[in-house]
Design a protein around this motif. Structure first.
Motif, PDB file in Angstrom:
ATOM      1  N   LYS A   1      -9.156  19.817  13.881  1.00 35.00           N
ATOM      2  CA  LYS A   1      -8.637  19.521  15.211  1.00 35.00           C
ATOM      3  C   LYS A   1      -9.646  19.931  16.274  1.00 35.00           C
ATOM      4  CE  LYS A   1      -3.697  20.098  14.438  1.00 35.00           C
ATOM      5  NZ  LYS A   1      -2.523  20.863  14.878  1.00 35.00           N
TER       6      LYS A   1
ATOM      7  N   ARG B   1     -10.528  21.382  20.048  1.00 36.87           N
ATOM      8  CA  ARG B   1      -9.926  22.401  20.914  1.00 36.87           C
ATOM      9  C   ARG B   1      -8.967  21.729  21.901  1.00 36.87           C
ATOM     10  NH1 ARG B   1     -13.852  26.851  22.899  1.00 36.87           N
ATOM     11  NH2 ARG B   1     -13.423  27.527  20.789  1.00 36.87           N
TER      12      ARG B   1
ATOM     13  N   ASP C   1      -5.724  21.225  20.072  1.00 32.80           N
ATOM     14  CA  ASP C   1      -5.056  22.523  19.903  1.00 32.80           C
ATOM     15  C   ASP C   1      -4.398  22.972  21.204  1.00 32.80           C
ATOM     16  OD1 ASP C   1      -5.593  22.900  17.205  1.00 32.80           O
ATOM     17  OD2 ASP C   1      -7.421  24.047  17.573  1.00 32.80           O
ATOM     18  N   GLU C   2      -5.132  22.865  22.304  1.00 35.84           N
ATOM     19  CA  GLU C   2      -4.590  23.291  23.601  1.00 35.84           C
ATOM     20  C   GLU C   2      -3.413  22.423  24.020  1.00 35.84           C
ATOM     21  OE1 GLU C   2      -5.337  25.982  25.680  1.00 35.84           O
ATOM     22  OE2 GLU C   2      -6.292  26.576  23.809  1.00 35.84           O
ATOM     23  N   ARG C   3      -3.546  21.124  23.842  1.00 37.51           N
ATOM     24  CA  ARG C   3      -2.454  20.207  24.199  1.00 37.51           C
ATOM     25  C   ARG C   3      -1.203  20.527  23.394  1.00 37.51           C
ATOM     26  NH1 ARG C   3      -0.437  16.093  21.719  1.00 37.51           N
ATOM     27  NH2 ARG C   3      -2.174  15.744  20.292  1.00 37.51           N
ATOM     28  N   GLU C   4      -1.360  20.662  22.084  1.00 33.82           N
ATOM     29  CA  GLU C   4      -0.206  20.937  21.222  1.00 33.82           C
ATOM     30  C   GLU C   4       0.405  22.300  21.495  1.00 33.82           C
ATOM     31  OE1 GLU C   4      -1.719  20.257  17.272  1.00 33.82           O
ATOM     32  OE2 GLU C   4      -1.450  18.086  17.445  1.00 33.82           O
ATOM     33  N   SER C   5      -0.420  23.301  21.794  1.00 32.27           N
ATOM     34  CA  SER C   5       0.115  24.639  22.058  1.00 32.27           C
ATOM     35  C   SER C   5       0.972  24.669  23.327  1.00 32.27           C
ATOM     36  CB  SER C   5      -1.020  25.666  22.170  1.00 32.27           C
ATOM     37  OG  SER C   5      -1.706  25.532  23.391  1.00 32.27           O
ATOM     38  N   ARG C   6       0.759  23.699  24.207  1.00 31.07           N
ATOM     39  CA  ARG C   6       1.553  23.601  25.432  1.00 31.07           C
ATOM     40  C   ARG C   6       2.734  22.632  25.277  1.00 31.07           C
ATOM     41  NH1 ARG C   6      -3.312  25.332  26.709  1.00 31.07           N
ATOM     42  NH2 ARG C   6      -3.777  26.305  28.694  1.00 31.07           N
ATOM     43  N   GLY C   7       2.862  22.059  24.081  1.00 25.60           N
ATOM     44  CA  GLY C   7       3.967  21.139  23.838  1.00 25.60           C
ATOM     45  C   GLY C   7       3.830  19.812  24.559  1.00 25.60           C
TER      46      GLY C   7
END
Length: 79
Positions: A7, A9, A12-18
């Protein structure tokens, strides 16, 4: 054997913020297909895209894209 894609970054950042790709695209004033191509490493983001995405995620753009190459080796047409 198919290589496992790591993945980005950005993803990862997008998904971690939902956030969906569509929602992030709206926040960054980009097209959802841009997000898909960048996350899939099929396109390098232009400078304005890097800045917009970083602002939308509230992170430094240098950090967000440090895992990207400076250019992508594209398959030649007909090969």
């Amino acid at each position: 054997m198919e290589a496992i894609k790591r993945k980005t970054r950005l993803q990862d950042e997008r998904e971690s913020r939902g956030l969906s790709q569509t929602r992030l695209a709206g926040l960054a004033r980009l097209h959802p297909s841009d997000i898909s191509r960048i996350e899939g490493r099929r396109a390098l983001p232009a400078n304005y895209q890097r800045v917009r995405l970083a602002r939308a995620l509230r992170v430094p753009h240098e950090w967000l894209f440090e895992d990207f190459p400076e250019r992508i080796a594209l398959k030649e047409v007909g090969s």
